[in-house]
Motif scaffolding. Sequence first.
Motif, PDB file in Angstrom:
ATOM      1  N   ALA A   1       5.465  46.097  23.948  1.00  0.00           N
ATOM      2  CA  ALA A   1       5.567  45.143  22.835  1.00  0.00           C
ATOM      3  C   ALA A   1       4.347  44.246  22.839  1.00  0.00           C
ATOM      4  CB  ALA A   1       6.841  44.303  22.971  1.00  0.00           C
ATOM      5  N   THR A   2       3.912  43.855  21.642  1.00  0.00           N
ATOM      6  CA  THR A   2       2.707  43.026  21.567  1.00  0.00           C
ATOM      7  C   THR A   2       2.759  42.179  20.296  1.00  0.00           C
ATOM      8  OG1 THR A   2       0.288  43.094  21.719  1.00  0.00           O
ATOM      9  CG2 THR A   2       1.330  44.823  20.420  1.00  0.00           C
ATOM     10  N   LYS A   3       1.631  41.571  19.993  1.00  0.00           N
ATOM     11  CA  LYS A   3       1.521  40.753  18.786  1.00  0.00           C
ATOM     12  C   LYS A   3       1.112  41.634  17.610  1.00  0.00           C
ATOM     13  CE  LYS A   3       0.254  36.557  21.308  1.00  0.00           C
ATOM     14  NZ  LYS A   3      -0.754  35.477  21.473  1.00  0.00           N
ATOM     15  N   ASP A   4       1.502  41.218  16.425  1.00  0.00           N
ATOM     16  CA  ASP A   4       1.202  41.989  15.230  1.00  0.00           C
ATOM     17  C   ASP A   4      -0.301  42.207  15.053  1.00  0.00           C
ATOM     18  OD1 ASP A   4       2.322  43.099  12.578  1.00  0.00           O
ATOM     19  OD2 ASP A   4       0.726  41.754  11.913  1.00  0.00           O
ATOM     20  N   GLU A   5      -1.097  41.257  15.490  1.00  0.00           N
ATOM     21  CA  GLU A   5      -2.551  41.358  15.288  1.00  0.00           C
ATOM     22  C   GLU A   5      -3.172  42.508  16.085  1.00  0.00           C
ATOM     23  OE1 GLU A   5      -4.907  38.097  17.441  1.00  0.00           O
ATOM     24  OE2 GLU A   5      -2.831  37.348  17.546  1.00  0.00           O
ATOM     25  N   TYR A   6      -2.447  43.033  17.089  1.00  0.00           N
ATOM     26  CA  TYR A   6      -2.986  44.113  17.918  1.00  0.00           C
ATOM     27  C   TYR A   6      -2.430  45.479  17.533  1.00  0.00           C
ATOM     28  CZ  TYR A   6      -4.214  40.081  20.839  1.00  0.00           C
ATOM     29  OH  TYR A   6      -4.702  38.890  21.299  1.00  0.00           O
ATOM     30  N   LYS A   7      -1.728  45.553  16.420  1.00  0.00           N
ATOM     31  CA  LYS A   7      -1.047  46.813  16.091  1.00  0.00           C
ATOM     32  C   LYS A   7      -2.014  47.987  15.915  1.00  0.00           C
ATOM     33  CE  LYS A   7      -0.494  45.791  11.097  1.00  0.00           C
ATOM     34  NZ  LYS A   7      -0.578  44.325  10.981  1.00  0.00           N
ATOM     35  N   ARG A   8      -3.234  47.714  15.494  1.00  0.00           N
ATOM     36  CA  ARG A   8      -4.193  48.803  15.295  1.00  0.00           C
ATOM     37  C   ARG A   8      -4.743  49.346  16.617  1.00  0.00           C
ATOM     38  NH1 ARG A   8      -3.833  50.984  10.210  1.00  0.00           N
ATOM     39  NH2 ARG A   8      -3.114  49.316   8.844  1.00  0.00           N
ATOM     40  N   SER A   9      -4.528  48.612  17.692  1.00  0.00           N
ATOM     41  CA  SER A   9      -4.970  49.088  19.003  1.00  0.00           C
ATOM     42  C   SER A   9      -3.794  49.542  19.870  1.00  0.00           C
ATOM     43  CB  SER A   9      -5.729  47.976  19.742  1.00  0.00           C
ATOM     44  OG  SER A   9      -6.908  47.633  19.051  1.00  0.00           O
ATOM     45  N   MET A  10      -2.606  49.518  19.296  1.00  0.00           N
ATOM     46  CA  MET A  10      -1.394  49.793  20.070  1.00  0.00           C
ATOM     47  C   MET A  10      -1.254  51.287  20.349  1.00  0.00           C
ATOM     48  SD  MET A  10       2.307  48.429  18.976  1.00  0.00           S
ATOM     49  CE  MET A  10       3.734  48.439  20.035  1.00  0.00           C
ATOM     50  N   PRO A  11      -0.929  51.664  21.579  1.00  0.00           N
ATOM     51  CA  PRO A  11      -0.756  53.093  21.893  1.00  0.00           C
ATOM     52  C   PRO A  11       0.598  53.621  21.431  1.00  0.00           C
ATOM     53  CG  PRO A  11      -0.258  51.794  23.820  1.00  0.00           C
ATOM     54  CD  PRO A  11      -0.707  50.827  22.764  1.00  0.00           C
ATOM     55  N   GLY A  12       0.689  54.934  21.278  1.00  0.00           N
ATOM     56  CA  GLY A  12       1.982  55.555  21.012  1.00  0.00           C
ATOM     57  C   GLY A  12       2.384  55.526  19.558  1.00  0.00           C
ATOM     58  N   ARG A  13       3.674  55.652  19.343  1.00  0.00           N
ATOM     59  CA  ARG A  13       4.229  55.759  17.999  1.00  0.00           C
ATOM     60  C   ARG A  13       5.020  54.514  17.642  1.00  0.00           C
ATOM     61  NH1 ARG A  13       6.220  61.529  20.184  1.00  0.00           N
ATOM     62  NH2 ARG A  13       4.288  62.650  19.815  1.00  0.00           N
ATOM     63  N   ILE A  14       4.996  54.172  16.364  1.00  0.00           N
ATOM     64  CA  ILE A  14       5.783  53.053  15.853  1.00  0.00           C
ATOM     65  C   ILE A  14       6.665  53.588  14.735  1.00  0.00           C
ATOM     66  CG2 ILE A  14       5.734  50.765  14.798  1.00  0.00           C
ATOM     67  CD1 ILE A  14       2.805  50.536  15.773  1.00  0.00           C
ATOM     68  N   ILE A  15       7.949  53.279  14.795  1.00  0.00           N
ATOM     69  CA  ILE A  15       8.846  53.633  13.698  1.00  0.00           C
ATOM     70  C   ILE A  15       8.906  52.457  12.738  1.00  0.00           C
ATOM     71  CG2 ILE A  15      11.163  54.382  13.056  1.00  0.00           C
ATOM     72  CD1 ILE A  15       9.378  56.295  14.881  1.00  0.00           C
ATOM     73  N   GLY A  16       8.640  52.720  11.456  1.00  0.00           N
ATOM     74  CA  GLY A  16       8.598  51.657  10.473  1.00  0.00           C
ATOM     75  C   GLY A  16       9.557  51.895   9.322  1.00  0.00           C
ATOM     76  N   VAL A  17       9.883  50.816   8.624  1.00  0.00           N
ATOM     77  CA  VAL A  17      10.763  50.858   7.459  1.00  0.00           C
ATOM     78  C   VAL A  17       9.910  51.040   6.208  1.00  0.00           C
ATOM     79  CG1 VAL A  17      12.525  49.634   6.136  1.00  0.00           C
ATOM     80  CG2 VAL A  17      12.381  49.309   8.620  1.00  0.00           C
ATOM     81  N   SER A  18      10.264  52.040   5.402  1.00  0.00           N
ATOM     82  CA  SER A  18       9.567  52.249   4.143  1.00  0.00           C
ATOM     83  C   SER A  18      10.612  52.485   3.056  1.00  0.00           C
ATOM     84  CB  SER A  18       8.610  53.447   4.269  1.00  0.00           C
ATOM     85  OG  SER A  18       7.800  53.552   3.120  1.00  0.00           O
ATOM     86  N   ILE A  19      10.207  53.154   1.981  1.00  0.00           N
ATOM     87  CA  ILE A  19      11.125  53.516   0.895  1.00  0.00           C
ATOM     88  C   ILE A  19      10.864  54.971   0.508  1.00  0.00           C
ATOM     89  CG2 ILE A  19      11.385  51.182  -0.041  1.00  0.00           C
ATOM     90  CD1 ILE A  19       9.239  51.893  -2.124  1.00  0.00           C
TER      91      ILE A  19
END
Length: 947
Positions: free
Chosen positions: A284-302
């Motif tokens: 877990a980290t801060k939103d500002e580092y999301k572009r450097s975050m390793p692995g996969r992120i599950i996100g909410v879309s439509i």
Amino acid sequence: MRTDAFALRHIGTGENDLNHMLQTIGVDSLDQLIFETIPDDIRLKNELNLDEPMTEYEYLNHIQELGKKNKVFKSYIGLGYNPAIVPAVIQRNIFENPGWYTAYTPYQAEIAQGRLEAILNFQTTVIELTGMEIANASLLDESTAAAEAMALLFDVRSRDQKKNNVTKFFVSEEILPQTLSVLQTRSTPLKIELVVGNHETFDFSKEFFGAILQYPGKYGQANDYTSFIAKAAENEIKVAVAADILSLAKLKSPGEMGAAVVVGTTQRFGIPMGYGGPHAAFFATKDEYKRSMPGRIIGVSIDVNGNRALRMALGTREQHIKREKATSNICTAQVLLAVMAGMYAVYHGPKGLKYIANKVHASAHTTAEELNKLGVYQTNTSFFDTILVKADAAKVKAIAERNEVNFFYVDAETISISFNETTSINDINQIIGIFAEATGKEFTPVKILLPSGRITENLERTSTFLQHDVFNNHHSESQLMRYIKKLERKDLSLNHSMISLGSCTMKLNAAAEMLPLSMANWNNMHPFAPIEQAEGYLTMLKKLEQQLNVVTGFTGTTLQPNSGAQGEYAGLMAIRAYHLSRGDDHRTVCLIPSSAHGTNPASAAMAGMDIIVTKTTPEGNIDVEDLRARAIEFKDRLSCLMVTYPSTHGVFESSIIEITDIIHENGGLVYMDGANMNAQVGLTNPATIGADVCHLNLHKTFAIPHGGGGPGVGPICVNDKLVPFLPTNPVIKVGGDQAITAISAAPYGSALVCLISYGYICMLGAEGLTKSTKHAILNANYMKARLEAHYPVLYSGEMGRAAHEMILDCRAFEDNGIKVTDIAKRLMDYGFHAPTVSFPVAGTLMIEPTESEDLAELDRFCDAMISIRKEIAASTKDDAQNILKNAPHTLAMVTANEWVYPYSRENAAYPLEYIAENKFWPTVRRVDEAYGDRNLVCSCAPIEAYM
């Protein structure tokens, strides 16, 4: 027909089908097909030297008897692993359920909504307990997650820090020993300088870019790091915290202290210890580092109708896509275990987690108070679950082991005792009794837990967590069972239809291979238990290593890497160590063909190598002359070649021995990517083609389930040159006599699921393994023969054969307005998961049927693809209401009162007759990928959204 032969059950195509399939392919025999597929000069002359195959019944008896050799003591060792209670409803409905464990990574979101929701719950649990802003869908283990945190902080250094080459990273001496070892491995090739010390005396020098702290510390001390993190921030030092997830239900969160990254393991959220894994790490980290975050992120879309739909967000987080610019090579999460951990939080809810955390802490506090009465003094000033006491370790150890109890012995007079959710009043009295005997004193048995605690007021958690509806509505077994089933019905897994993903080898995960994972003698072992207690495990693991040596033709194996990408890294680090041992520290050039999987250059970059990409021919093969030229050009600096065999294009390249000879002649070694080993076993092997090291995907070739994107296991097998450098572990010594430091946390990685591959090999034996390979090649070429009249097959071997997979070229269909994605989505209407999309060539489908599919299933898939081809032919570029463009078609769409499309509802939902017998309905329409990236949400909606 020998009904007790496991090969009969594992291999889908029967002898009765063989003649029809061979006629379709255009060969007289299976041997002729193999001759036309695999170059004769690399064919094995002898059968694999393996034991005679066991029947399923014999194997299960064998594994039960072997399991009895494991002495499963009461474990209070801690160090990141604790006995946990797996709720029976989760064990039966997820852990033991092929609807969950046979699913693939959720790249096709529309038929993975259940799993995606379960992972979203996991991410939410992590975000709220850690107090951070964003979390990923899990990593491999706590130690490698900590290494990823270090890499992220290194990547997000300030401009001045990069300009001034600031490379120091502070590591608290409280860090877990296995984490320190992995940090040492990962930091060295990146030229990060680790400085290990006491956080209370750290000088916050400008020479540091980051720090990592353990919370609570390895022997239980719980510190408030708020002031440390604040002072670090003043000096542009970003801080990561490795935290115990259960403690965060009671302790102040690292996010509230100002941490930049929080990592750890969710093992104690209802996951068996399993002698080391698999367990889902969290990041877990801060939103500002999301572009450097390793692995996969599950996100909410439509979806296209504006309905809520989940997906894998930020495609670039699949770091291997970034190739040599990657800061991580993560290609596997631990999804099945993350699903279980998230469901544990759903089942218990915030009140339940607090209850469990309070009970664990009360057990530790009560025991500490009673031991103090015996003169066995506890030294931690504040603790959650682990006490550190002073006593004669040798005397205590002898008494404890006689009572089948394990503590952790720090030194001759210091003992660490970690408590867990399974600890009872009787267990506490047993512990006190052991110390009473060691000190020669009497004690009065405890009857109740003490209510007061030993956590300082500034560390007590006051913030709320998990207030969302999903964590407060499923606390009865009926509720949770139905919730799990509701999610399962939204996912397409192997228990519905074949998943023909090229390179990913989605084969049968046989029930007999899976059953031992639930046996207590196997799943309750602590990875740092004394080795004399783990005779069953060590016998099984050593035998598996020997089996893999036979299969690969090599002499040494380590099972430590927790994924294929980690195996790549381990192999390259072994090669690096070999060159360094010879004084060849200048050998850093790694040659990688342009067709290689993206994890290859990412792994090489992480291993500190200089990457030179070599050309491929129009036929998709390695350009031998270009390779030769590059090898000669860099001969003084050549470290290795990374080669996939058979190639990523599904072809056995006849020049492979020439290729490996070129590398050896110029001073390098050859790493073979074993992703396509399913086409080699029993027929050829990495040693025969001239490789020095290979990794194997046990979650592909050797039948461990993909589990929705993990568990994965990626051992490396090596020749004599590299055996000395196989990785070790700081607690349990393993590896070579010049071993590199740890690749992952546990000595044998995800040891529990190695039982699956062990069973697979034991039950198939030499003949069955070889037959499986032949049938994998047979099935692929049968499908190729059926489909090539309708779709161009992009690459073939010199005699026109595919290996175990093939690539269909779909780029020309764009003239009809149809993209390869449209075909993938339309396949859902036919009840199938898409093959691998746009890899290794954009606009293509890579199909791999595996040996475990039967002829009827192969034909159903081929019929679906041929039917779709007719739909493509009928399409026009300006047709906005095309049946493929509108795919997939949901039940809500097909049963709506209004139908505005130029094709029938029946054609939308039931384009072929077989579908009516077993219809799978996607639960959302096509997901809007761009919307999800623009509006990244990776946790459950707040409670207000449910009002």
